[in-house]
Design an enzyme around this catalytic site. Structure first.
Site, PDB file in Angstrom:
ATOM      1  N   ILE A 132       9.728  22.786 -13.266  1.00 33.94           N
ATOM      2  CA  ILE A 132      10.111  23.252 -14.600  1.00 33.94           C
ATOM      3  C   ILE A 132       9.715  22.253 -15.680  1.00 33.94           C
ATOM      4  CG2 ILE A 132      12.021  24.654 -13.742  1.00 33.94           C
ATOM      5  CD1 ILE A 132      13.904  22.397 -14.578  1.00 33.94           C
ATOM      6  N   ALA A 133       9.334  21.032 -15.288  1.00 39.37           N
ATOM      7  CA  ALA A 133       8.855  20.020 -16.233  1.00 39.37           C
ATOM      8  C   ALA A 133       8.045  19.003 -15.451  1.00 39.37           C
ATOM      9  CB  ALA A 133      10.020  19.338 -16.950  1.00 39.37           C
ATOM     10  N   SER A 136       4.468  12.055 -16.754  1.00 42.94           N
ATOM     11  CA  SER A 136       3.456  11.129 -16.248  1.00 42.94           C
ATOM     12  C   SER A 136       3.834  10.519 -14.900  1.00 42.94           C
ATOM     13  CB  SER A 136       3.214  10.008 -17.262  1.00 42.94           C
ATOM     14  OG  SER A 136       4.425   9.333 -17.547  1.00 42.94           O
ATOM     15  N   ILE A 137       5.133  10.375 -14.629  1.00 40.55           N
ATOM     16  CA  ILE A 137       5.574   9.698 -13.415  1.00 40.55           C
ATOM     17  C   ILE A 137       6.203  10.647 -12.416  1.00 40.55           C
ATOM     18  CG2 ILE A 137       7.344   8.076 -12.577  1.00 40.55           C
ATOM     19  CD1 ILE A 137       6.642   6.244 -14.826  1.00 40.55           C
ATOM     20  N   ALA A 138       6.882  11.669 -12.891  1.00 43.23           N
ATOM     21  CA  ALA A 138       7.624  12.546 -11.986  1.00 43.23           C
ATOM     22  C   ALA A 138       7.670  13.964 -12.541  1.00 43.23           C
ATOM     23  CB  ALA A 138       9.048  12.008 -11.795  1.00 43.23           C
ATOM     24  N   VAL A 140      10.308  17.754 -12.359  1.00 44.04           N
ATOM     25  CA  VAL A 140      11.675  18.203 -12.104  1.00 44.04           C
ATOM     26  C   VAL A 140      11.665  19.636 -11.582  1.00 44.04           C
ATOM     27  CG1 VAL A 140      13.943  18.638 -13.136  1.00 44.04           C
ATOM     28  CG2 VAL A 140      12.574  16.684 -13.914  1.00 44.04           C
ATOM     29  N   LYS A 155      14.566  15.474  -9.379  1.00 42.17           N
ATOM     30  CA  LYS A 155      13.414  14.761  -9.937  1.00 42.17           C
ATOM     31  C   LYS A 155      12.656  14.087  -8.804  1.00 42.17           C
ATOM     32  CE  LYS A 155      12.324  11.477 -13.675  1.00 42.17           C
ATOM     33  NZ  LYS A 155      12.938  10.675 -14.777  1.00 42.17           N
ATOM     34  N   ASP A 290      15.948   6.854 -25.380  1.00 41.57           N
ATOM     35  CA  ASP A 290      14.964   7.933 -25.517  1.00 41.57           C
ATOM     36  C   ASP A 290      15.706   9.214 -25.912  1.00 41.57           C
ATOM     37  OD1 ASP A 290      12.395   8.895 -25.523  1.00 41.57           O
ATOM     38  OD2 ASP A 290      12.324   9.334 -23.383  1.00 41.57           O
TER      39      ASP A 290
END
Length: 509
Positions: A132-133, A136-138, A140, A155, A290
């Protein structure tokens, strides 16, 4: 791996920057000296045909970093928190860097989860969605627990991401050393320090156990905050490469139409986001760094839900007090006190003139306070403040830069919800409450009490220390470790004074 073979990577990097028109913007942002400009152009211009072609709808620097892949995207995101290094204009451009990449297959993610958690996936999850998303690193996935039927967010790190990042970070170190060697004038940019900072951030994000711990600590700190909650960490389903959280159901904070349709008060939400950020930064010294709309939702009951804890900010207690006094001084327009706080904290060298510094601070504050209340920005104020303090010899403090960057983001979120919000009116009670609690007679007693407790922990060793000190005094020629007796007497005095203060505080209470 930090060897000459990294030249190929640097050539490809320079070629991509040139091909996307970003080389000049990057060199200008760093105010790069002439030797470094010549070297960069030599590595990029002749080989620009080797560079990756980016999305022409994006700004040049963002376009180039997106084209070069995950490590460069993350590098750009980290640099967006360091306007002291790259300049405000480039930092603003990088702050909107897109972090949406093509996802890896659901089947691959399922294998990663099984391998990392050591159990067949059906034993853990009865459902496991498509991504669903993807960042750059992971990425979900939404899943459902097999035992309880509860919805969760899982994740999963990208396969091989650690090795890919390691290669690119090695190339970054190699580039930093070339800059240090061939362009001495660029050492003021602290290239190696910047890469070390990036390396530390990435190492933290590549171990999801650390993000789980951050989420857990943040939840403990904020569990009593009205109108705010976090999805709980499912520790039994989390590991180094997998993190499982409770599912956060709600309306995205950036969707004003949906918020209005759900009957939420956007003005209240904007004020709450700002108050919560200041409360976490000042009260706890641990804040979500963030905190943009993409990481915030509003639950049906109006609670703000935060998630994605890969970047967290930390400020020690002393720095929090300094920061609060600086903000409070600006709120009261007491520029002399703001200047004195900087000198007391050692931020500005004692060789500078405090009155001259106060006048420079007035030049920062008065134009801002002359604006309409809806245009006043604490983030902008802090940015101007750092410019002035740098002229007076203050060294860059990374934790305050991150705080200022997050303050700008949070203000943007608040104003997107209510364009007429008065940032200072919302902030004032939070700052004043913190000042009352952390600065004053009761705070002094508490600090002395803490000091006494620290000294008291050495109680079992005090007789031996006393004997050694007395022997050293009576026999000066005795072989004694330097500084042992000299350090003892202040410690003993501190223990006695601290104990008296604790006793006095208990009597007063």
């Amino acid at each position: 791996m930090r060897g000459p073979h990294n030249i190929i990577r640097l050539i490809r990097t320079g070629a991509t920057l040139e091909r996307n028109g970003a080389m000049g913007a990057v060199l200008d942002a760093f105010d790069a000296p002439r030797p470094l400009r010549i070297l960069a152009r030599a590595l990029g211009k002749p080989f620009q045909w080797l560079g990756f072609k980016g999305d022409p709808s994006l700004p040049p620097a963002t376009r180039a970093l997106m084209a070069m892949g995950p490590a460069y995207i993350k590098f750009g995101q980290v640099l967006s928190t360091r306007p002291d290094v790259v300049g405000q204009d480039l930092a603003d451009q990088l702050r909107v860097l897109q972090d949406q990449l093509p996802p890896f297959p659901r089947a691959t993610a399922m294998r990663e989860v099984e391998r990392e958690l050591g159990r067949p996936l059906p034993e853990m999850f009865s459902e496991f969605s498509e991504p669903i998303a993807a960042a750059s690193i992971a990425q979900v996935h939404r899943a459902r627990l097999a035992d309880s039927g509860e919805d969760v967010a899982v994740k999963v790190l990208r396969p091989g991401i650690e090795r890919a990042f390691r290669k690119d970070v090695d190339a970054f170190y190699f580039a930093a050393r070339i800059v240090d060697l061939f362009a001495p004038g660029a050492r003021r940019l602290r290239p190696i320090e910047v890469i070390e900072h990036f390396d530390g951030v990435v190492r933290g994000e590549l171990d999801l156990r650390l993000e789980s711990a951050a989420a857990s600590e943040f939840a403990d700190n904020t569990k009593g905050d009205a109108g705010f909650r976090l999805p709980p960490v499912r520790w039994s389903l989390s590991a180094r490469r997998v993190m499982t959280l409770g599912w956060a159901d709600g309306v995205p904070l950036g969707d004003n139409a949906a918020l209005d349709a759900a009957g939420h008060n956007r003005r209240d939400l904007g004020e709450r986001v700002l108050r919560l950020f200041l409360l976490h930064a000042l009260r706890d010294g641990y804040f979500h760094a963030d905190m943009h709309q993409g990481n915030l939702k509003v639950a049906a009951d109006g609670d703000i839900i935060a998630y994605d804890f890969g970047i967290m900010g930390h400020i020690d207690e002393y720095t929090r007090r300094v920061y609060a006094e600086i903000l409070f001084g600006f709120i009261r327009r007491d520029y002399k006190r703001v200047a004195e706080v900087h000198f007391e904290a050692g931020y500005v060298p004692a060789t500078q003139d405090v009155d001259e510094f106060a006048r420079a601070l007035r030049a920062v504050g008065e134009p801002i306070f002359g604006m309409d209340a809806t245009h006043i920005s604490m983030g902008r104020l802090l940015s101007y403040l750092f410019e002035v303090t740098e002229r007076f010899g203050m060294e860059t403090r990374t934790e305050l830069i991150l705080l200022q960057r997050t303050m700008v983001v949070v203000e943007g979120v608040a104003r997107s919800l209510d364009p007429h919000i008065n940032i200072w009116e919302v902030a004032r009670p939070v700052v004043e409450d913190y000042i009352k609690q952390s600065i004053g007679p009761r705070a002094v007693l508490a600090d002395l009490g803490k000091t006494a407790l620290v000294v008291a922990r050495f109680g079992p060793r005090l007789p031996d220390l006393v004997e050694r000190a007395l022997v050293a005094q009576s026999q000066p020629g005795l072989d004694e470790k330097p500084g042992r007796s000299a350090a003892f007497w202040p410690a003993l005095g501190g223990a006695l004074i601290g104990g008296g203060v604790v006793l006095l505080a208990n009597l007063l209470m």
